[in-house]
Design a protein around this motif. Structure first.
Motif, PDB file in Angstrom:
ATOM      1  N   LYS A 332       0.826  -1.206   0.000  1.00 50.79           N
ATOM      2  CA  LYS A 332       0.000   0.000   0.000  1.00 50.79           C
ATOM      3  C   LYS A 332       0.858   1.253   0.000  1.00 50.79           C
ATOM      4  CE  LYS A 332      -3.985  -1.872   2.500  1.00 50.79           C
ATOM      5  NZ  LYS A 332      -4.757  -1.778   3.768  1.00 50.79           N
ATOM      6  N   ILE A 368      -6.914  -3.578  -3.623  1.00 52.30           N
ATOM      7  CA  ILE A 368      -6.068  -2.702  -2.808  1.00 52.30           C
ATOM      8  C   ILE A 368      -5.723  -1.437  -3.585  1.00 52.30           C
ATOM      9  CG2 ILE A 368      -3.810  -2.495  -1.716  1.00 52.30           C
ATOM     10  CD1 ILE A 368      -5.755  -4.173  -0.128  1.00 52.30           C
ATOM     11  N   THR A 372      -6.539   2.506  -2.784  1.00 53.64           N
ATOM     12  CA  THR A 372      -5.393   3.340  -2.416  1.00 53.64           C
ATOM     13  C   THR A 372      -5.164   4.466  -3.397  1.00 53.64           C
ATOM     14  OG1 THR A 372      -4.364   1.386  -1.414  1.00 53.64           O
ATOM     15  CG2 THR A 372      -2.952   3.286  -1.817  1.00 53.64           C
TER      16      THR A 372
END
Length: 1419
Positions: A332, A368, A372
């Protein structure tokens, strides 16, 4: 070596180094307190002690802490000045150091110096030390054990090196540290390596990086600390790449604990040039599925699949989850701050072709990155949609992703819900299913807060009004109620809010909603759900008693659905042991009272009663009613039906009927009066047909109201109840199959025209009711196995076809007739039949000279050449032409024809089981005498009219269930018209429908072969003559229609199975079927190809080609089959097809356009195919009469030329646009091949453009303007770069290419002038863009000449405007010009030494040319 020493600083009592734990601080604090008590001061008089004391530090003995009386900076300054001002400086420094050495020989004293000092003025300090002395002391403690107080002396020593202000000889320091690392124990090596970034200077990073990389290969146990340090050093990219490659090779064997640091280093070392390559390799080698035991994973998957898990607790016993979470935190952080990493990761996943190569980690990464990096959301959504459509991302992959990474995904729950919302707002069923699964698994795996958010999002979808979203959201809620009832019960208050939006829901959606709420209300925990039960009873009673008829119908649906949940057959649904799922007497009483309430509220309205009977029948058909609840039903339904609709055959109806009453359509002839008759005509006459919601009137207030509208739904309820109670046997009611009906002569002949409108409407209603009765009879008895019963069913099917033909005649002379209702859903409240006359139909047929682009029969395969609405609108007749056609057909209303397709909503629906009749061959039916002896035997078989009837209905069902919605319903438009008449069909899933139709493949193939043989024999009898005797007969037309319907059914079924993966639709099939499916790809192509010789119509030919194209997608020999498709398409284009009425072509424009596009798309050489059509077929057409066609291509006529021209122009532009532009690095052979290709393309373009001199209709000119501009743009982008570096070596070829292209562009310029003269806005709006493109071409050619040092070859002149025939267009400017002005032209001349000259007429006004050339050349 050290010029200045710095004392350590600690602001928050961290007395140890960063590696020391909190447990080690505790003993030290106690000893600190103890040192205050003893306070023993060092009394040594050497220089070291004296100078320290004078500067502000008091040394203590034993384990006491040293004391600092002044500020740290002040102490350093005092000590420095004391040494500098001493008379024996610099000798005093050596004496000071020797005192230090003697002092730290005592281990306790040395330890005290390394520890923090006692603060006397709110400041802690550590004693300074000489680095060389520290290194000399360090080996003494390397192999000693940690003291009892938990303090490690080596760690304390190395920690002091972090606080050095300046290093004089950093290289020597680095060498000593690396030597120390090489001999230290493993535990200390880790600490020493970690401390390197804080000790070393920037100049030493490169040397240390090389030594650490070497150490990495020698000692793999230090991989994590070394990579952690390398990530913090400033190193060359080559070294990082080398280390990364080394680490990447060991990635699959590292432990999960080390993975976060390794991934951090890999991501840190990525550069923009190698990002995609590194990420692709990383995703291939990184697999996190090993963080969970395979056995545990499989057990969980089986639980979820069997819906045995109520809600995922989140307490998964897996020690690797913390490491996985940490790993995703690293990723991340990398993708949040490095855009290249996120983009490379998405591209790596996007470029993964097959389903088997995708991993759980891929889907997790997309989710993800979606949460993000907000800038890539649209990109990720596009990638996801493509992967879902191609079948790469499916349910198993998504399920595994949530199971393994649920802790990580829980943190991004809002983003997952946002993605699911976006996917649910789609038209592709596979994408909608994926979005639904996102909602489902988010609810099952996440915590209570996320579950509430999921329910809120689903409720929002339900209340949105979008039919697709509502269906998908309700399906998810229905699944969650079954899978996680306890969790859903906590959110029941949100689901109840949907009851306020029932007005906009379809009947099927209302059923789902009440099923959800009823399941929550009447589950096992009745006490916890009592408030839901009360609300449900209140809502239903309120709706049933409403005066608004629509709400009454909603109440009927809700009440029957709730009764089904209350009296559910738990033994069937839950696999319980007999007796454990029985209803209690109290539950039975509640169910019966609720059904009695519905019956009493609906008995005064035929439509309400019909809906009640249908809903109740659907409940029984789905086996959702326990046997206890059927007892009350079985006691009353049979007697009620017999009293209402059945009379004895000996009873003669009495009354003043408008027509004589007769018992017709009986299948048994009895001399006695023991038979029964359906009392249809007297009931229809005695009752007043009223519209929606009105009640019936009766002469006697106590007489029970009976409406013939309820005949069919009541019989459906009766036969399903009997079928359920007797395990499929209908022996008790088999008399209704062959009993006659009280009707009248339905074939009045000439009397039909003289009847009144009321009488004709009465007969139409009588036929509608009879048809619906026979349809329900066929539904009931179609599955009976006895030959006698099968023969009777076939006879009833024949009666249906005969009655439909009679009905068409009656409807043709009964305008504005509204039939009696047959389907009683809410969607039929305002349905009126769409009547169309033959006049309007013929006008529309003549008006479609070009044909508007329509959805191609089910919308499953779009035409290869998707033309714009603007293009197709050019082919419509003008208003003047329409009015002229109306005048031609005026006064011909007596020939009006009616299509029963417009009355589809007024026929009872056939069940899917009815199509088992397709299996019937020859059936022997025995006719019995009065003593039940065989009097005669009759052989019955399925005739072509009955076969066509069944195939048409089956094709409609498949189109409705298996064909996705390809467009959104406009705002404020009707949303449910597509599903009207398919209410019972929608009670089943698409997978069940597909599975049942697949089982009919064998009999349908038999029918297809029989029809094929029929046309083969017919062609042989006529000696190959297309319009020979029998070709236009009624039987031939029916057989041709059957042929078309069979191909349509195969097309829809194969498209669903192959495109969307048949293993998901028919997951209940056995393994033998899947073996058949695999062999189908190899053999079905050749099997279906053999039918091409007997294709009776162009429409059948198109569907056969499309069917072969679907199979081609999964075929192993795709190249060979592609050629065969092109060959077949060409054969169909070159075949003479039978003409329609009045010698008009029977080929619709959209079908011809689709087939021609398929031919050009699949042929080996598009350019050669276009040249053959335009160079051979069109000249033949030009030399033939207006009514004739091309001899080579009979489908090419003066009428269809516009279709051929438009498709050829579009395919030519598409072909050259897909050709890659050449580069200077390509070989000489490649340059020559591409020049040859462009020569062929320009030659085809020139041939097509010159055709507008003969075919100058507006649609042709429109296509020429549009696709001509696109071709010139493709020439600029794809061909001009090739000419730039080919001009020197292939000068003659390049100049000849430009000369040929010049002729075409000059004609395009003339077309622009012609469009302006015509003042046609449809054409002139394309002129500016085309002229701009031609201007750019002139500028680009000049730039090419300048690049090759031939600037003098370009000269410029003025071009006069001319029309298509070359005549000058006279304008005001041209009249004022002098006679000396002549046509100018832009030419490219090459000197005589170069040996060539060419003239190119890319002719434009001079001032525009000059400005564009200057601008382009400056670029």
């Amino acid at each position: 070596m050290i010029s200045k020493r710095k004392l350590s600083l600690s602001e928050d009592k961290e007395s140890l180094t960063e590696d020391a734990s909190e447990a080690r601080k505790q003993p030290l604090s106690k000893k600190t307190k103890k040192s205050h008590v003893h306070n023993e001061v060092e009394e040594n008089d050497n220089v070291f002690v004296k100078f320290l004391k004078a500067s502000g530090i008091t040394l203590k003995t034993g384990e006491s802490q040293n004391q600092l009386a002044v500020d740290q900076i002040v102490f350093q300054k005092k000590l420095f000045q004391t040494l500098r001002k001493h008379p024996s400086y610099p000798t005093i420094i050596e004496e000071f150091v020797s005192g230090l050495e003697s002092y730290i020989e005592n281990q306790d004293s040395f330890r005290s110096c390394l520890l923090s000092c006692e603060r006397l003025q709110d400041e802690e300090t550590r004693c300074g030390d000489e680095s060389s002395i520290l290194f000399e002391k360090l080996p003494e403690f390397l192999f000693e054990k940690v003291n009892s107080d938990g303090i490690s002396m080596p760690r304390l020593i190395i920690n002091q090196l972090k606080w050095l202000d300046r290093v004089v000889d950093s290289k020597d320091l680095t060498t000593k540290i690396m030597q120390l690392i090489s001999v230290a124990p493993l535990c200390l090596q880790h600490d020493f390596v970690i401390s390197l970034p804080e000790i070393l200077g920037d100049s030493q990073h490169a040397d240390v990086g090389k030594e650490l990389s070497d150490l990495l290969t020698e000692n793999t146990l230090l991989t994590v600390p070394i990579l952690d340090v390398l990530s913090s050093l400033q190193l060359e990219s080559k070294l990082l790449t080398k280390v990364r490659q080394l680490v990447m090779g060991k990635l699959s064997s590292v432990s999960l604990d080390d993975l976060p640091v390794i991934i951090k280093f890999i991501l840190h070392s990525i550069t923009p040039t190698d990002a995609l390559e590194v990420i692709s390799e990383l995703r291939e080698k990184l697999d996190l599925q090993h963080c969970i035991l395979p056995s545990q994973f499989q057990v969980s998957l089986s639980r979820l699949r069997n819906k045995g898990q109520t809600s995922f607790s989140g307490n998964q016993e897996n020690s690797g989850q913390d490491c996985v979470t940490l790993l995703f935190d690293v990723i991340k952080s990398a993708i949040r701050y490095e855009k290249i990493i996120s983009e490379a990761w998405i591209k790596a996943i996007e470029r993964t072709p097959s389903e088997g190569e995708h991993k759980i980690f891929d889907l997790a990464m997309l989710l993800i990155i979606y949460s993000t990096n907000t800038q890539t959301k649209k990109y990720i959504e596009r990638v996801l949609r493509n992967k879902i459509r191609s079948g790469c991302f499916e349910e198993d992959l998504l399920q595994g992703t949530f199971y393994i990474h649920y802790l990580v995904l829980k943190d991004v729950c809002p983003s997952i819900l946002s993605l699911a919302q976006s996917l649910l707002n789609s038209l592709d069923q596979s994408i909608i299913l994926f979005g639904s699964l996102l909602y489902r698994y988010s609810f099952m795996f996440f915590d209570t807060y996320c579950q509430q958010e999921v329910i809120g999002a689903l409720v929002t979808h339900v209340c949105s009004g979008n039919e697709v979203e509502v269906d998908a959201a309700l399906d998810v809620l229905l699944e969650l109620v079954v899978v996680s009832p306890s969790a859903m019960r906590l959110n029941a208050v949100f689901v109840k809010g949907i009851l306020d939006y029932l007005d906009n829901m379809s009947p099927q959606q209302i059923r789902k909603l009440f099923c959800i709420l009823s399941t929550l209300a009447f589950s096992k925990e009745h006490e916890a759900s009592s408030h839901i039960q009360d609300d449900m009873h209140l809502v239903i009673r309120k709706q049933l008693s409403s005066t608004v008829f629509k709400y009454k119908l909603i109440g009927i649906i809700g009440a029957v659905t709730m009764a089904g949940i209350m009296a559910a057959d738990r033994y069937v649904s839950s696999n319980l042991t007999p007796g454990s799922g029985e209803l209690s007497s109290e539950q039975c009483t509640q169910v019966i009272s609720l059904l009695q309430l519905v019956h009493s509220c609906s008995e005064q309205s035929p439509q309400a009663s019909g809906l009640y009977y249908d809903e109740f029948a659907n409940l029984i058909h789905g086996r959702r009613l326990a046997p206890e609840a059927l007892e009350w039903l079985g006691q009353t339904i049979f007697n009620d039906f017999q009293d209402a609709f059945v009379v004895d055959a000996c009873v003669v109806p009495e009354g003043d009927y408008p027509f004589p009453v007769k018992a017709l359509y009986g299948l048994e002839d009895y001399d006695s009066c023991d038979g029964i008759v359906i009392n249809l005509l007297p009931l229809l006459f005695s009752q007043n047909f009223v519209k929606d919601g009105s009640t019936l009137t009766s002469q006697e207030s106590d007489q029970k109201l009976v409406s013939p509208l309820c005949l069919a739904p009541y019989f459906r309820l009766l036969r399903l109840c009997v079928d359920r109670q007797h395990n499929g046997s209908l022996e008790e009611i088999d008399g209704l199959l062959d009993c006659p009906l009280f009707l009248t002569d339905l074939e009045p002949g000439e009397r039909l025209q003289s009847m009144s409108v009321k009488e004709r409407s009465f007969l139409c209603s009588l036929i509608f009711l009879t048809l619906n009765w026979f349809r329900e009879v066929v539904n009931a008895f179609c599955r009976q196995k006895l030959p006698e019963m099968k023969g009777k069913v076939l006879t009833r099917l024949k009666h249906i076809v005969e009655l439909q033909q009679l009905l068409e005649k009656h409807l043709a002379v009964t305008p504005d007739y509204v039939p009696p209702l047959a389907n009683f859903d809410l969607e039929t409240l305002e349905v009126t039949p769409h009547t169309s006359t033959a006049v309007s139909a013929k006008i529309r047929m003549q008006g479609k000279t070009g044909g508007k682009k329509r959805k191609a029969d089910g919308g499953k395969t779009s035409s290869p050449d998707v033309l714009s609405k603007e293009d197709s609108s050019e082919c419509d007749p003008t208003l003047a032409e329409r009015s002229q056609q109306e005048k031609e057909f005026k006064g011909k209303e007596e020939k009006t024809s009616v299509s029963l397709q417009n009355y589809h909503a007024f026929f009872r629906e056939l069940d899917i089981e009815v199509f088992s009749i397709l299996r019937c061959g020859l059936v022997t039916r025995f006719i019995l005498d009065t003593e039940m002896h065989t009097e005669a035997a009759e052989v019955v078989q399925l005739q072509p009219p009955e076969l066509l009837f069944l195939l048409e209905d089956l094709a409609q069902k498949l189109d409705n269930m298996l064909t996705p919605v390809t467009r959104r319903v406009p705002f404020l438009k009707s949303k449910g018209n597509r599903n009207i008449g398919f209410s019972h069909l929608h009670q089943r899933s698409a997978s069940e429908i597909a599975f049942r139709v697949v089982q009919l493949l064998n009999p349908m193939c038999n029918h297809l072969e029989n029809i094929h043989n029929y046309f083969q024999c017919l062609t042989a009898e006529n000696h190959g003559v297309v319009d020979g005797p029998g070709i236009k007969g009624q039987e031939c037309h029916i057989m041709s229609s059957c042929y078309l319907r069979l191909l349509q059914i195969f097309h829809g079924l194969f498209w669903t199975c192959i495109t969307h993966g048949f293993r998901h639709i028919c997951n209940t099939c056995d393994g033998g079927f899947f073996i058949f499916l695999l062999s189908l790809y190899r053999q079905s192509f050749h099997y279906l190809q053999n039918f091409h010789a007997s294709i009776p119509s162009f429409h059948c030919a198109l569907y056969l080609i499309r069917l072969l194209m679907i199979i081609l997608e999964k075929s192993t020999a795709s190249t060979e089959n592609k050629r065969q498709i092109a060959s077949l398409a060409k054969q169909f284009l070159c075949r003479v097809w039978p003409n329609g009425e009045k010698e008009r072509s029977s080929i619709p424009n959209d079908q011809l356009q689709a087939l021609l596009g398929i031919y050009l798309e699949h042929t080996d050489s598009v350019l050669k195919a276009i040249e053959e059509i335009a160079g051979v077929g069109v000249p033949e057409l030009i030399n033939s009469p207006k009514e004739a066609s091309s001899s080579t291509f009979p489908t090419l006529t003066w009428t269809t030329f516009v279709i051929f021209f438009r498709v050829m122009m579009a395919e030519l532009e598409k072909t050259v646009k897909g050709l890659q532009a050449g580069t200077a690095a390509d070989s000489q052979q490649i340059h020559e091949e591409k020049l040859l290709y462009w020569n062929m393309a320009v030659r085809d373009f020139s041939i097509l453009i010159n055709l507008i001199k003969v075919f100058d209709s507006r649609p042709v000119l429109f296509a020429c303007l549009k696709y001509g501009r696109l071709f010139v743009e493709a020439f600029l982008k794809q061909c001009m770069p090739l000419l730039d570096f080919s001009f020197r070596k292939h000068r003659k070829d390049v100049l000849s290419l430009l000369e040929a292209f010049q002729l075409s562009t000059r004609l395009l310029h003339h077309l622009c002038g012609h469009s302006k003269i015509r003042q046609d806005t449809k054409l002139t709006k394309h002129v500016p863009l085309l002229k701009k493109t031609l201007e750019l071409l002139v500028c680009r050619v000049k730039a090419m000449l300048i690049l090759n040092n031939c600037r003098e070859a370009f000269w410029l002149g003025n071009l006069k405007n001319r029309d298509l025939q070359g005549e000058e267009i006279i304008s005001q400017n041209s009249q004022e010009s002098t006679a000396n002005e002549s046509e100018g032209e832009t030419s490219f001349q090459v000197s005589e030494s170069q040996g060539a000259e060419v003239r190119a007429g890319l002719l434009l006004p001079k001032f525009i040319i000059t400005s564009f050339c200057g601008h382009l050349y400056s670029l």
